[in-house]
Design an enzyme around this catalytic site. Structure first.
Site, PDB file in Angstrom:
ATOM      1  CB  THR A  49      47.275 -19.473  95.932  1.00 50.39           C
ATOM      2  OG1 THR A  49      46.512 -20.666  95.699  1.00 50.39           O
ATOM      3  CG2 THR A  49      47.346 -19.239  97.426  1.00 50.39           C
ATOM      4  CE1 TYR A 137      45.873 -23.633  87.788  1.00 49.87           C
ATOM      5  CE2 TYR A 137      46.860 -21.475  87.438  1.00 49.87           C
ATOM      6  CZ  TYR A 137      46.169 -22.352  88.236  1.00 49.87           C
ATOM      7  OH  TYR A 137      45.754 -21.949  89.490  1.00 49.87           O
ATOM      8  CE  LYS A 165      47.440 -25.712  90.725  1.00 50.38           C
ATOM      9  NZ  LYS A 165      47.495 -24.339  91.297  1.00 50.38           N
TER      10      LYS A 165
END
Length: 307
Positions: A49, A137, A165
């Site tokens: 993001t 990740y 994540k």
């Protein structure tokens, strides 16, 4: 492991940019405070993001430096140091290792697909090279390679990684990872990159969520997660309604890709709210047109974010 408690809503922060695509540090600091003032439990810096893959390392470092400085220890900060090779990731990690972040996050290298044994080496080499707690990740839709549950569990069992994540959207693989951690008595912080699991994260065996929409509606995300943990069904319902409405911001674009629509919509909304100065997105992301931006204020009115 950091001595801070890491759970709840960690925001994958947008990176406010000047028109020349350098980091707009004053706006970044303003966004940090908007998020923390609205109750979020952590910050994920220079992530997807945050447009990290479109920015040079120098700007990524500036963004992480400013985030850590502005947060000033109020919540945990995890910084994404992913790159196209192990050594490039390590080099970036070493640049930011003294900032005082509570962890660093690492995807598989993106461009060449990698095998699971190569990923084991990727994470081990990085952890051995940098003295900061390391997170997996897992976002195969953007990096081509998934980190399998057995790989994550093995890395956690040996102490190479402390958290994950999971942005894969693969619920069965998360369930497998949960079983592996339970059976092996493995300590691993598990977070989902999700919007619609914010209020029921505990029911799927994770410690929290990392939702991009929290940049815009941090209060609804933070309260929603807390309400879900507490069994407060009325607040859960209220916050889920806000999360549903907030999706409209990412749907105003009539061209470009999904990421451009999401990041551009949230940036335009935050600019309208006075949180950030510019709504610049990094090329080649398509910016919103003036006609598309004109649809943002009514959505903010509906969300109660213009008062």
């Amino acid at each position: 492991m950091s001595d801070k408690q890491i759970q709840g809503v960690i925001v994958p922060m947008l990176t406010p940019l000047n028109p020349d695509e350098t980091v707009d540090v004053p706006s970044l600091r303003s966004l940090v405070n908007y998020l923390i003032d609205n109750g979020v439990h952590g910050i994920w810096a220079s992530g997807t993001t945050g447009e990290f893959a479109n920015l040079p390392d120098s700007e990524r470092i500036r963004s992480m430096e400013a985030v850590v400085d502005e947060v000033a220890g109020r919540v945990p900060v995890i910084g994404n140091i992913s790159s196209t090779s192990t050594q490039m990731s390590v080099s970036l990690a070493q640049e930011v290792s003294e900032l005082g972040m509570d962890g660093i996050a690492l995807t598989p290298p993106y461009y060449y697909p990698d095998s699971q044994d190569e990923l084991m080496d990727h994470y081990r080499y990085t952890r051995d090279s940098v003295g900061v707690p390391l997170w997996v990740y897992n976002i195969p839709q953007t990096v081509k390679t998934a980190v399998e549950p057995s790989t994550i569990a093995a890395l956690a069992a040996e102490g190479t990684v402390v958290g994950v994540k999971d942005s894969s959207g693969a619920g069965e693989l998360l369930a497998q990872l949960n079983v592996l951690c339970d059976q092996g008595e493995i300590s691993l912080l598990r977070f989902l990159g999700t919007t619609f699991r914010v209020t029921n994260a505990g029911s799927v065996g994770v410690h929290g969520v990392i939702p991009g929409i929290a940049n815009l509606v941090p209060d609804a995300c933070a309260r929603g997660w807390e309400a879900g943990e507490a069994g407060d069904t009325d607040t859960v319902r209220e916050c889920n309604a806000i999360l549903l409405k907030s999706q409209k911001v990412g749907a105003v674009a009539k061209g470009g890709g999904a990421n451009a629509a999401s990041f551009g919509g949230m940036k335009s909304a935050l600019k309208h709210m006075g949180v950030i100065e510019h709504d610049t997105t990094s090329r080649p992301f398509r910016p919103l047109t003036d006609e598309e931006k004109a649809q943002i204020p009514p959505i903010l009115d509906e969300l109660g974010l213009t008062g």
